[in-house]
Design an enzyme around this catalytic site. Structure first.
Site, short mmCIF file in Angstrom:
data_model
loop_
_atom_site.label_atom_id
_atom_site.label_comp_id
_atom_site.label_asym_id
_atom_site.label_seq_id
_atom_site.Cartn_x
_atom_site.Cartn_y
_atom_site.Cartn_z
CG ASN A 88 -2.25 0.65 0.97
OD1 ASN A 88 -2.27 1.82 0.68
ND2 ASN A 88 -3.34 -0.09 1.09
CG HIS A 120 20.39 4.70 15.49
ND1 HIS A 120 21.25 5.46 14.73
CD2 HIS A 120 19.15 4.97 15.03
CE1 HIS A 120 20.56 6.16 13.85
NE2 HIS A 120 19.28 5.88 14.00
CB ALA A 149 -2.81 -0.02 8.44
CB ALA A 167 -3.85 -2.48 11.92
#
Length: 193
Positions: A88, A120, A149, A167
């Protein structure tokens, strides 16, 4: 002269990235195809997609990359994508800083998914985090995976075959085959079979 060539190339790339419509998709398909290590048929890259270091990326066939997505595979990094990937909009696939990402066949990525294979370094307290470099990792999405999502996949994670990540989840550990996971951090909700 070389600096002028680099500048000209940047301008052309910028124009290609933002070229709209069906014509934009077709022009990107033609001009990008030979820049990848390998690139199968039917690869569609939508408007606004930024790709860094094509030479470290393998694409299978039937790939659809949504609007405004980012794919990074910098020095010493690699991204390998199988067949039938559909993303998406606003998806980030980031293997920079020595990372490795493998996305196998028939994977779905919802909007705003972030897949980041490196992190990091932060173990030292005598120097700022932004000066400590990175720790390379790897991520593997097995066949038939669906990330909903706003899912975030952190380094050193494998998502098993046929799994679904709900999601808004943050995945910090491996996910077994045919699992449905969700939450922050993601935990098993149920099995698909």
């Amino acid at each position: 002269m070389f600096k002028i060539f680099i500048e000209f190339t940047e301008w052309i790339n910028h124009l290609l990235i933002w070229m709209p419509g069906v014509i934009g998709v077709k022009v990107r398909k033609i001009l990008y195809k030979n820049r990848f290590i390998s690139c199968g048929k039917n690869v569609n890259i939508s408007k606004g997609c930024y790709i860094r270091d094509f030479k470290n990326i393998n694409f299978g066939k039937n790939i659809n990359i949504g609007v405004n997505s980012q794919i990074y595979a910098g020095k010493d990094s690699k991204i390998s994508v199988g067949n039938n990937l559909s993303t998406n909009s606003n998806v980030m696939i980031n293997a920079d800083c020595g990372g490795y990402i493998e996305i196998r066949d028939n994977v779905l990525l919802g909007p705003n998914v972030v897949i980041r294979a490196s992190n990091h370094a932060y173990s030292r307290t005598d120097i700022p985090i932004n000066q400590q470099g990175h720790i390379a990792g790897r991520i593997i999405l097995h066949e038939d995976v669906w990330l909903g999502a706003n899912v975030i996949i952190l380094p050193n994670v494998e998502i098993g075959k046929g799994s679904i990540v709900a999601a808004g989840s943050v995945v910090t550990k491996n996910v077994g085959d045919y699992s449905i996971v969700g939450g922050v951090p993601a935990k098993l909700i149920e099995m698909r079979k």
